[in-house]
Design a protein around this motif. Structure first.
Motif, PDB file in Angstrom:
ATOM      1  N   GLY A   1       8.333  -4.907 -10.304  1.00 16.75           N
ATOM      2  CA  GLY A   1       8.884  -4.449  -8.954  1.00 16.75           C
ATOM      3  C   GLY A   1      10.458  -4.373  -9.218  1.00 16.75           C
ATOM      4  N   GLU A   2      11.165  -3.752  -7.717  1.00 15.62           N
ATOM      5  CA  GLU A   2      12.929  -3.815  -8.251  1.00 15.62           C
ATOM      6  C   GLU A   2      13.243  -5.571  -8.005  1.00 15.62           C
ATOM      7  OE1 GLU A   2      14.047  -1.865  -4.348  1.00 15.62           O
ATOM      8  OE2 GLU A   2      13.806  -0.208  -6.344  1.00 15.62           O
ATOM      9  N   ALA A   3      13.687  -6.131  -9.083  1.00 15.53           N
ATOM     10  CA  ALA A   3      14.541  -7.253  -8.697  1.00 15.53           C
ATOM     11  C   ALA A   3      13.468  -8.880  -8.877  1.00 15.53           C
ATOM     12  CB  ALA A   3      16.147  -7.338  -8.162  1.00 15.53           C
ATOM     13  N   PRO A   4      12.343  -8.828  -9.042  1.00 21.99           N
ATOM     14  CA  PRO A   4      11.952  -9.614  -8.969  1.00 21.99           C
ATOM     15  C   PRO A   4      12.126 -11.194  -9.092  1.00 21.99           C
ATOM     16  CG  PRO A   4      10.774  -8.608 -11.193  1.00 21.99           C
ATOM     17  CD  PRO A   4      11.634  -7.463 -10.671  1.00 21.99           C
ATOM     18  N   PHE A   5      13.449 -10.425 -10.332  1.00 21.24           N
ATOM     19  CA  PHE A   5      13.926 -12.506 -10.565  1.00 21.24           C
ATOM     20  C   PHE A   5      15.385 -12.498 -10.203  1.00 21.24           C
ATOM     21  CE2 PHE A   5      11.015 -11.086 -14.015  1.00 21.24           C
ATOM     22  CZ  PHE A   5      10.211 -12.373 -14.400  1.00 21.24           C
ATOM     23  N   ARG A   6      15.858 -11.635  -9.179  1.00 18.94           N
ATOM     24  CA  ARG A   6      16.839 -11.791  -8.885  1.00 18.94           C
ATOM     25  C   ARG A   6      17.687 -13.461  -8.037  1.00 18.94           C
ATOM     26  NH1 ARG A   6      17.802  -7.978  -3.262  1.00 18.94           N
ATOM     27  NH2 ARG A   6      20.601  -8.169  -3.419  1.00 18.94           N
ATOM     28  N   TRP A   7      17.319 -14.610  -7.289  1.00 15.56           N
ATOM     29  CA  TRP A   7      17.545 -15.298  -7.194  1.00 15.56           C
ATOM     30  C   TRP A   7      17.493 -16.345  -7.497  1.00 15.56           C
ATOM     31  CZ3 TRP A   7      21.667 -14.516  -4.529  1.00 15.56           C
ATOM     32  CH2 TRP A   7      21.919 -12.453  -3.924  1.00 15.56           C
ATOM     33  N   ASN A   8      16.535 -16.119  -8.876  1.00 15.35           N
ATOM     34  CA  ASN A   8      16.012 -17.472  -9.726  1.00 15.35           C
ATOM     35  C   ASN A   8      17.107 -18.165 -10.321  1.00 15.35           C
ATOM     36  OD1 ASN A   8      15.026 -19.023 -12.259  1.00 15.35           O
ATOM     37  ND2 ASN A   8      14.146 -19.326 -10.590  1.00 15.35           N
ATOM     38  N   LEU A   9      18.043 -18.928 -10.093  1.00 11.57           N
ATOM     39  CA  LEU A   9      19.077 -19.705 -10.867  1.00 11.57           C
ATOM     40  C   LEU A   9      18.853 -20.478 -12.292  1.00 11.57           C
ATOM     41  CD1 LEU A   9      20.774 -21.334  -8.148  1.00 11.57           C
ATOM     42  CD2 LEU A   9      20.886 -18.910  -9.031  1.00 11.57           C
ATOM     43  N   SER A  10      16.775 -20.840 -12.735  1.00 10.55           N
ATOM     44  CA  SER A  10      16.726 -21.278 -13.784  1.00 10.55           C
ATOM     45  C   SER A  10      16.131 -20.886 -15.179  1.00 10.55           C
ATOM     46  CB  SER A  10      15.746 -22.929 -13.577  1.00 10.55           C
ATOM     47  OG  SER A  10      15.595 -23.554 -12.151  1.00 10.55           O
ATOM     48  N   LEU A  11      15.891 -19.136 -15.217  1.00 12.55           N
ATOM     49  CA  LEU A  11      15.767 -19.441 -16.353  1.00 12.55           C
ATOM     50  C   LEU A  11      16.364 -18.499 -16.938  1.00 12.55           C
ATOM     51  CD1 LEU A  11      12.632 -16.443 -14.683  1.00 12.55           C
ATOM     52  CD2 LEU A  11      12.411 -18.009 -15.961  1.00 12.55           C
ATOM     53  N   GLU A  12      16.161 -18.983 -18.527  1.00 13.86           N
ATOM     54  CA  GLU A  12      16.987 -19.277 -19.775  1.00 13.86           C
ATOM     55  C   GLU A  12      16.271 -17.779 -20.453  1.00 13.86           C
ATOM     56  OE1 GLU A  12      16.695 -22.999 -21.880  1.00 13.86           O
ATOM     57  OE2 GLU A  12      17.664 -23.367 -20.172  1.00 13.86           O
ATOM     58  N   LYS A  13      14.827 -17.948 -20.061  1.00 14.50           N
ATOM     59  CA  LYS A  13      14.234 -16.098 -21.325  1.00 14.50           C
ATOM     60  C   LYS A  13      13.047 -15.580 -20.455  1.00 14.50           C
ATOM     61  CE  LYS A  13      12.124 -19.416 -24.212  1.00 14.50           C
ATOM     62  NZ  LYS A  13      11.966 -19.784 -26.050  1.00 14.50           N
ATOM     63  N   ILE A  14      13.317 -14.703 -20.165  1.00 11.95           N
ATOM     64  CA  ILE A  14      12.168 -14.029 -20.076  1.00 11.95           C
ATOM     65  C   ILE A  14      11.195 -12.468 -21.162  1.00 11.95           C
ATOM     66  CG2 ILE A  14      11.201 -11.905 -18.742  1.00 11.95           C
ATOM     67  CD1 ILE A  14      13.651 -12.726 -16.880  1.00 11.95           C
ATOM     68  N   THR A  15       9.929 -13.710 -21.438  1.00  9.11           N
ATOM     69  CA  THR A  15       9.933 -12.848 -22.900  1.00  9.11           C
ATOM     70  C   THR A  15       8.451 -11.875 -22.042  1.00  9.11           C
ATOM     71  OG1 THR A  15       8.112 -14.845 -23.265  1.00  9.11           O
ATOM     72  CG2 THR A  15      10.737 -14.580 -24.333  1.00  9.11           C
ATOM     73  N   VAL A  16       7.565 -11.182 -23.322  1.00  7.02           N
ATOM     74  CA  VAL A  16       6.864 -10.093 -22.657  1.00  7.02           C
ATOM     75  C   VAL A  16       6.113 -10.619 -23.431  1.00  7.02           C
ATOM     76  CG1 VAL A  16       5.483  -8.523 -22.416  1.00  7.02           C
ATOM     77  CG2 VAL A  16       8.231  -8.586 -21.716  1.00  7.02           C
ATOM     78  N   HIS A  17       3.973 -10.532 -22.830  1.00  9.23           N
ATOM     79  CA  HIS A  17       2.713 -11.106 -24.746  1.00  9.23           C
ATOM     80  C   HIS A  17       2.984  -9.451 -25.003  1.00  9.23           C
ATOM     81  CE1 HIS A  17      -1.167 -10.433 -25.647  1.00  9.23           C
ATOM     82  NE2 HIS A  17      -0.990 -11.750 -24.551  1.00  9.23           N
ATOM     83  N   PRO A  18       2.592 -10.205 -26.377  1.00 11.67           N
ATOM     84  CA  PRO A  18       2.980  -8.694 -27.015  1.00 11.67           C
ATOM     85  C   PRO A  18       1.967  -7.440 -26.507  1.00 11.67           C
ATOM     86  CG  PRO A  18       1.972 -10.794 -28.342  1.00 11.67           C
ATOM     87  CD  PRO A  18       2.602 -11.410 -27.065  1.00 11.67           C
ATOM     88  N   GLN A  19       0.671  -8.045 -26.239  1.00  9.60           N
ATOM     89  CA  GLN A  19      -0.348  -6.568 -25.897  1.00  9.60           C
ATOM     90  C   GLN A  19      -0.230  -5.733 -25.040  1.00  9.60           C
ATOM     91  OE1 GLN A  19      -3.837  -8.720 -26.029  1.00  9.60           O
ATOM     92  NE2 GLN A  19      -3.668  -9.055 -27.828  1.00  9.60           N
ATOM     93  N   ASN A  20       1.691  -6.446 -23.798  1.00  5.52           N
ATOM     94  CA  ASN A  20       1.684  -5.623 -23.129  1.00  5.52           C
ATOM     95  C   ASN A  20       1.915  -4.344 -23.535  1.00  5.52           C
ATOM     96  OD1 ASN A  20       3.883  -4.069 -21.276  1.00  5.52           O
ATOM     97  ND2 ASN A  20       2.746  -6.324 -19.972  1.00  5.52           N
TER      98      ASN A  20
END
Length: 199
Positions: free
Chosen positions: A37-56
């Protein structure tokens, strides 16, 4: 919700939102996700990295930044990602809604293939110093730099036929639409819109 508090549909194929209060430093997009969806991580202040499962088969990450699988749309830049500068992947044609929201980035280098900057793309990117609009950008959304309180300068490639600078502010090429004025601009004591400005 999953164990991290992220909101999904029952089949876990649609990611709707990621909790803004989560203190996790990283998050993995599951292999089952087909839609974000639109901007799902918009207000999170802690994430340093977003990764994706290799089978996606629909999304992937470039250096901890979330993109569509073909690399054309930058979906989310984690607020606490390491580094003060970032260069878009050369395949990028769109920066998604609120993609850099709350990030501490100082400079972002836009690529020559970029065509669209989504709504609120740099919202609350409070350390961003400048923004250069490259030649092929032809669409800029609303509130793109809202609360980007350190933004001191915006420039436009001389070959861009959709936008221009007038009195240090960003306008449509015909001068009828004012997009924004860099709020931290120095050495300027007053601002007057162009005579052609309508909105």
């Amino acid at each position: 919700n999953d164990e991290f508090g992220a909101l999904y549909n029952t089949e876990k194929t649609i990611l709707y939102a990621y909790p803004k209060a989560s203190e996790n430093k990283s998050y993995v997009i599951p292999s089952t996700v087909t839609t974000i969806g639109e901007a799902p991580f918009r207000w999170n202040l802690s994430l340093e990295k977003i990764t994706v499962h290799p089978q996606n088969k629909n999304y992937k990450e470039f250096n901890n930044v979330l993109y569509t699988i073909d690399g054309t749309t930058l979906i989310s830049y984690p607020a606490q990602r390491n580094g003060d500068s970032y260069t878009l992947e050369p395949t990028t044609t769109k920066i998604g809604m609120s993609a850099f929201c709350q990030s501490h980035i100082l400079t972002v280098t836009l690529n020559e293939n970029l065509k669209e900057i989504g709504d609120s793309a740099f919202e609350s990117a409070s350390s961003l110093k400048n923004l250069h609009i490259t030649k092929n950008v032809n669409k800029i959304g609303e509130k793109v730099v809202e609360f980007a309180v350190d933004l001191a300068d915006v420039t436009v490639d001389s070959n861009n036929i959709s936008f221009k600078i007038g009195n240090h502010a960003l306008y449509s090429y015909d001068g009828t639409t004012l997009y924004f004025y860099p709020v931290a601009k120095t050495g300027v004591t007053s601002f007057t819109t162009l005579a052609t400005t309508k909105t």
